[in-house]
Design an enzyme around this catalytic site. Structure first.
Site, mmCIF file in Angstrom:
data_model
loop_
_atom_site.group_PDB
_atom_site.id
_atom_site.type_symbol
_atom_site.label_atom_id
_atom_site.label_comp_id
_atom_site.label_asym_id
_atom_site.label_seq_id
_atom_site.Cartn_x
_atom_site.Cartn_y
_atom_site.Cartn_z
ATOM 1 N N GLU A 130 -34.527 17.333 17.803
ATOM 2 C CA GLU A 130 -33.548 17.195 16.871
ATOM 3 C C GLU A 130 -34.024 16.025 16.071
ATOM 4 O O GLU A 130 -34.225 16.072 14.913
ATOM 5 C CB GLU A 130 -32.004 17.040 17.163
ATOM 6 C CG GLU A 130 -31.364 16.974 16.213
ATOM 7 C CD GLU A 130 -29.977 17.027 16.495
ATOM 8 O OE1 GLU A 130 -28.824 16.543 15.628
ATOM 9 O OE2 GLU A 130 -29.503 17.933 17.376
ATOM 10 N N ARG A 189 -28.593 22.442 11.672
ATOM 11 C CA ARG A 189 -29.356 21.230 11.491
ATOM 12 C C ARG A 189 -30.482 21.310 10.715
ATOM 13 O O ARG A 189 -31.621 20.575 11.065
ATOM 14 C CB ARG A 189 -29.701 21.137 13.144
ATOM 15 C CG ARG A 189 -28.544 20.896 13.965
ATOM 16 C CD ARG A 189 -27.577 19.741 13.530
ATOM 17 N NE ARG A 189 -26.523 19.707 14.399
ATOM 18 C CZ ARG A 189 -25.406 20.165 14.304
ATOM 19 N NH1 ARG A 189 -25.083 21.039 13.144
ATOM 20 N NH2 ARG A 189 -24.215 20.422 14.927
ATOM 21 N N SER A 211 -28.042 13.628 20.426
ATOM 22 C CA SER A 211 -28.640 14.783 20.885
ATOM 23 C C SER A 211 -30.367 15.022 20.586
ATOM 24 O O SER A 211 -30.650 15.151 19.315
ATOM 25 C CB SER A 211 -27.963 16.038 20.268
ATOM 26 O OG SER A 211 -26.566 15.849 20.569
#
Length: 350
Positions: free
Chosen positions: A342, A160, A238
């Site tokens: 995130e 990520r 998320s």
């Protein structure tokens, strides 16, 4: 290209939150993108680059500068090479690949946002990441003030994360992928939940279309496919990343879990390189007491997935951040793990 003045940003994000931009530019060509970026840099004007708005939390006061919405549209498939402008909706890219019988991104179906955002976050789901198929990314380098092409190695992809995240040096213009022609078969199915839905064993292959359809089914069940009528999809996906821990840190987590939940309960663990272990943020959140639907205000945890923080229709960004802080601090107090957001926060702080 005339900018919109004091333009609302909430409607351009999947959370439907955030105040206005001082000026909003919508660029439908790469030349227009470059013109806006260069003008902002020459004038010293703050610039926010916006794609699909799916991984973005904009503060209630908005953005006191220029917002560039990239809406470029070119997408080309040539053999196993797929090249796409930054503004193309990501699910259109996946659909084009699947329609061409190519594998490599079929498990990334249904993810909202634009193609240009995928290398920034190294978007991944159900056992695939874009880092596995991206060969190069065309960018405008605001430091060197010129277009450049970065190789996959230059992008420095990790979980990520990439060279693009956490700074505004590069503006993504176009992304190039090398996919696979495996005689109409998908990549090996790596994710146990997906394999179960498909009725196969992990490691087996199906058609790319079947894999895509199963992923969409799973995502809909978790409120992760956009639907204006479903407030569970008014989210940034998320909200927290899965923690990557050293083996010592994971051992400490295991001990805390045993004390809190009993000696027979252990946290999920997945390999993450030689020296680290990945665990599940959703598991930690739920076991810390933040279950599906948690909250009484205008921002709540999704009723379908504990990783999604949602706007129930009239929330403010501060409502959402208050909930996010409660979840983050509760997990830290219970398990000693500080979760990391995130989505990118703009004029907002967690």
């Amino acid at each position: 290209m005339q900018p919109e003045i004091d333009a609302p940003l909430a409607a351009l994000t999947t959370l439907r939150l955030g105040g206005p931009a001082r000026r909003l530019h919508t660029a439908t060509t790469t030349d227009a993108v470059l013109a806006v970026v260069r003008a902002a840099d020459e004038q010293g004007t703050p610039l926010l680059v916006l794609g699909g708005g799916s991984n973005l939390v904009v503060g209630d006061d908005g953005f006191a500068g220029d917002v560039l919405r990239i809406a470029t549209t070119d997408l080309r498939v040539d053999g196993t090479t797929l090249s796409v402008d930054a503004g193309v909706p990501w699910d259109d890219v996946v659909t084009a690949a699947v329609d061409a019988g190519l594998s490599g991104i079929e498990c990334l179906a249904g993810i909202p946002g634009s193609a240009g955002a995928t290398p920034v976050q190294n978007v991944g789901a159900y056992g695939q990441e874009v880092a596995e198929t991206i060969t190069s990314v065309e960018v405008y380098d605001r430091t060197e003030r010129r277009p450049r092409t970065l190789t996959a190695a230059d992008c420095r992809f990790t979980y990520r994360h990439s060279v693009f995240k956490g700074n505004d040096r590069f503006v993504v213009l176009r992304v190039h992928f090398r996919l696979h022609d495996d005689d109409g078969r998908s990549a090996p199915v790596r994710y146990a939940e997906l394999a179960r839905v498909l009725g196969v064993e992990p490691g087996e292959r199906v058609s790319p279309a079947a894999a895509r359809a199963a992923v969409l089914e799973l995502r809909r069940g978790k409120g992760m496919v956009l639907n204006a009528a479903d407030h569970d999809t008014w989210s940034a996906g998320s909200f927290f990343t899965n923690p990557i821990l050293t083996h010592d840190a994971f051992a400490d987590l295991t001990a805390r879990v045993a004390r809190h939940l009993g000696p027979d309960v252990t946290p999920p663990r997945y390999p993450s390189g030689d020296d680290h272990v990945k665990t599940s943020a959703a598991w930690l959140i739920e076991r810390a007491g933040f279950t599906k639907g948690y909250g009484e205000g205008r921002a709540r945890i999704s009723t379908k997935h504990t990783l999604a923080l949602t706007n129930r229709g009239k929330a403010t960004t501060e409502d959402l951040l208050t909930l996010a802080r409660e979840v983050r601090d509760g997990v830290a107090e219970t398990f000693g793990i500080t979760l990391t957001n995130e989505p990118v926060l703009i004029n907002a702080k967690l």
